[in-house]
Design an enzyme around this catalytic site. Sequence first.
Site, short mmCIF file in Angstrom:
data_model
loop_
_atom_site.label_atom_id
_atom_site.label_comp_id
_atom_site.label_asym_id
_atom_site.label_seq_id
_atom_site.Cartn_x
_atom_site.Cartn_y
_atom_site.Cartn_z
N GLU A 140 20.08 28.31 -81.47
CA GLU A 140 20.74 29.18 -82.45
C GLU A 140 20.63 28.71 -83.90
O GLU A 140 20.63 29.53 -84.82
CB GLU A 140 22.22 29.35 -82.07
CG GLU A 140 22.47 30.28 -80.90
CD GLU A 140 22.20 29.64 -79.56
OE1 GLU A 140 22.27 30.34 -78.53
OE2 GLU A 140 21.93 28.42 -79.52
N ASP A 148 26.69 29.48 -78.68
CA ASP A 148 27.87 30.18 -78.20
C ASP A 148 27.78 30.31 -76.68
O ASP A 148 27.21 29.45 -76.03
CB ASP A 148 28.03 31.54 -78.91
CG ASP A 148 26.89 32.51 -78.60
OD1 ASP A 148 25.79 32.06 -78.21
OD2 ASP A 148 27.08 33.73 -78.76
#
Length: 359
Positions: A140, A148
Amino acid sequence: MSEADEPVLFHTTGRAARITLNRPRAINALTHTMVRRIAEALGAWEHDPAVETVVLTGAGERGLCAGGDIRAIHDDARDGDGSASRAFWRDEYRLNARIAHYPKPYLAVMDGIVMGGGVGVSAHGGVRVVTERSRVAMPETGIGFAPDVGGTYLLARAPGELGTHLALTGAQAGAADALLCGLADHYVPSASLGDLLDSLAELPVAQALAAVVRTPPPGVLAGQRDWIDACYAADTVEEILRRLLAHGDPAAKEAAETLMARSPTALKVTLASLRRARTLGSLERVLDQEYRVSSAALATPDLVEGIRAQVVDKDRRPRWSPRTLAEVTDADVERFFAPLGARELGLAGPVGPAAEDAR
């Protein structure tokens, strides 16, 4: 819609119920519809005495799942108000928690690419199988975002600072490294997956696995523990980067170069997320924290810019804002963890009537 056009397929054979992510051209990237349908199926199978095992696989040859549909998140953050992305994450993170506590064996076949949201629907399962083709990652920071789907929960519990290395760089873990980091449980050669899936229809999970589990080829992270643990134990991204550049190991220098190309804001937020995840305890509390971080990211320029550069325009030249680590203040980072009031995810406990109304 024909079965071939369905984004996720469900069928039961013998004692096993099968979930097949079915967007092979997108490496089975998750959409909101897919998340909702998987949750519905798990709810039905939980109370079906004929179903003893749930098995997750991905269609196509490239991998289980490359993550969430980040093009949709890009468009929502750029042109919308972020509500669609927040609704997606709310249901996705709830699904991640449900998988972690599913009362029946949930076996995820983590073959090929397993990234981002793909980790969320597999690595929280009770039985996680990797192959020589597995490439498990939380990349990410390369799109101006932070890990996440419970990724910070998993990586914060990896031995030493291996999780910090994987979270900040987005490095891919092969089979042995995924096992070492606690992201998987068993290695099965890809050629034996068909036999495993066939036997799960007739046999308990442990018995089916016993016939096909093998020792994986050697990984790389075990031999890099010295510099990884020494460098990533630092309290700031700046100090981590300094230690990597000063260490002398070519792999440490390569990691430093990777970090220098990542979003400075995302790096600092990711490090803070990991350190806080170590003290939060439960997956639910970590998912609540990740929901705050993800929601805050929608209002920052780096998420839209990162997805643009990596996925939309594919020029691989993101223009981060701020451009340097020094420009990202402690206050900038702290804003990602600010309470959301009535809009909290609330997995760790009741969030009150006002939050229910807000949903």
